[in-house]
Design a protein around this motif. Sequence first.
Motif, mmCIF file in Angstrom:
data_model
loop_
_atom_site.group_PDB
_atom_site.id
_atom_site.type_symbol
_atom_site.label_atom_id
_atom_site.label_comp_id
_atom_site.label_asym_id
_atom_site.label_seq_id
_atom_site.Cartn_x
_atom_site.Cartn_y
_atom_site.Cartn_z
ATOM 1 N N HIS A 1 0.877 -1.170 0.000
ATOM 2 C CA HIS A 1 0.000 0.000 0.000
ATOM 3 C C HIS A 1 0.911 1.214 0.000
ATOM 4 O O HIS A 1 1.734 1.389 0.901
ATOM 5 N N GLU B 1 0.405 4.560 0.050
ATOM 6 C CA GLU B 1 -0.052 5.845 0.559
ATOM 7 C C GLU B 1 0.933 6.438 1.567
ATOM 8 O O GLU B 1 1.515 5.730 2.389
ATOM 9 N N SER C 1 1.696 6.921 -4.200
ATOM 10 C CA SER C 1 0.268 7.035 -4.461
ATOM 11 C C SER C 1 -0.034 8.363 -5.133
ATOM 12 O O SER C 1 0.272 9.434 -4.590
ATOM 13 N N ASN D 1 -3.684 -5.148 -3.357
ATOM 14 C CA ASN D 1 -3.720 -4.798 -1.944
ATOM 15 C C ASN D 1 -5.094 -4.195 -1.662
ATOM 16 O O ASN D 1 -5.487 -3.220 -2.313
ATOM 17 N N LEU E 1 -6.293 -2.378 0.649
ATOM 18 C CA LEU E 1 -6.330 -0.971 1.069
ATOM 19 C C LEU E 1 -6.230 -0.052 -0.155
ATOM 20 O O LEU E 1 -6.902 0.980 -0.228
ATOM 21 N N SER E 2 -5.390 -0.428 -1.111
ATOM 22 C CA SER E 2 -5.253 0.368 -2.333
ATOM 23 C C SER E 2 -6.506 0.284 -3.195
ATOM 24 O O SER E 2 -6.922 1.282 -3.800
ATOM 25 N N ARG F 1 -9.074 2.575 -1.806
ATOM 26 C CA ARG F 1 -8.839 3.966 -2.189
ATOM 27 C C ARG F 1 -9.292 4.214 -3.626
ATOM 28 O O ARG F 1 -9.910 5.233 -3.930
ATOM 29 N N CYS G 1 -9.900 -7.676 -1.778
ATOM 30 C CA CYS G 1 -10.047 -6.583 -2.751
ATOM 31 C C CYS G 1 -11.498 -6.476 -3.228
ATOM 32 O O CYS G 1 -12.040 -5.373 -3.358
#
Length: 419
Positions: free
Chosen positions: A54, A56, A281, A307, A309-310, A313, A364
């Motif tokens: 991730h 970010e 990111s 991922n 979390l990605s 986003r 995901c």
Amino acid sequence: KLQFLYLIAMRGSHRDDPPQGLPQGEALWPFLKEKPPRVVHTVREFLNHVLFGHHEDMVTVLPDGIRLLQQDKAIPEGLWNGCRKSSRVAQLFANTPDDVLDSLKGRLWQYNEKGKETEIKKADKVDSLSGVLRCWQEGVADGAVNPDAPLYITEVRKSRSSPHPITGDNVKTATAIDVYDVVPQRALMPLWERSEGGVFIGERGAGSGLHVDQCLWSNIGKQYSGFKLFALWPWSERIGILEDAKRGSVFHLPLSEEEVGYLSRASVVALLKPGDVFVFSGGVPHMAMCVGDQINIGGYESIVPLNHLSVARLARTNSKDHLRKCWMDDDDLDELLEDVVDSLAGNLSDGAIDPETRSELQRCEAAMKDQGDAYTRRLWRREENRRKRGLENPNVDRHATVVFPDASSSSSEKRARLS
């Protein structure tokens, strides 16, 4: 863990690098020591982070990555040689063969006023770097353009799609090889946009003003030549810094007290060097500015890693978490989301996928359903109906790249096809 099977080796010797090194006393941004990027030194560690991490709030750099990832022959030879002979973008235009300029397109920006970027608008039907050059020359002649202002050519691509020399798929990217081409596991990624990857060419004082990308994805950056200052702000600043410091602003040196304060809010302040490959990111505010005497050449590939979390986003693109002035066109976003769902669904249907990867694919899927809009959830309901009926997704191509829709395919038409 997945193993990296191979890297594609390019034939022939490496190109001669342009002169390297910053002039003594070159002015740089503060906080380079206090807010450094994460640095890794092996291809394996870097690619594992690119594909499964991730990104970010951080910038991860692989020094000498251009050589290690076999990217050193990516830039068209005529353009590369033109850059090597030039220290200013205006000289680059003169030192690059006309047929090369005719075959490429891009946008041109000038930095005539401290802290601001201004696009040199193209005339109607201008669709090549040759045409952009003519617009600049006409602007200089009529006094609308300062001939001494720093210039930045952005989003350089082929004027027309043509088969990629490695994969054979039709692309507009001007680069002959990308990181995409050396990673066998690319098919596992929810998204890897290589068909429209852009090249950016600038000189001292030029750069990309403060912004968030039109899509909340990640970018693989490739620093082919020159030095570049790069700042990245955290997710918590996704709206605030853009409103306070103003979207599009460039922190030219010397910095004002106010600009120092804005930069102190960044999570990373880095000096990117020739040969660096890095990932970050694009869904958080960032800014870049060229420094040093030599022409700066960079390139970018957009990716959504495997991922959850990605992916979560990504699903917030064009939402209240994304500054409206930075939004992607709705039609393009719908097409992109369809591609992501097709990719995840196709990999979930692959019986050979290992349990750990399958588990992340499922996370995901859950993240898209939880964070996405009604259209995204409808896409997944369509997939669920296919699974129940034992049907394969007809749109799955494990090596396909994203192709944005043409103007005739409207968002409403695509949404109607799902009903």
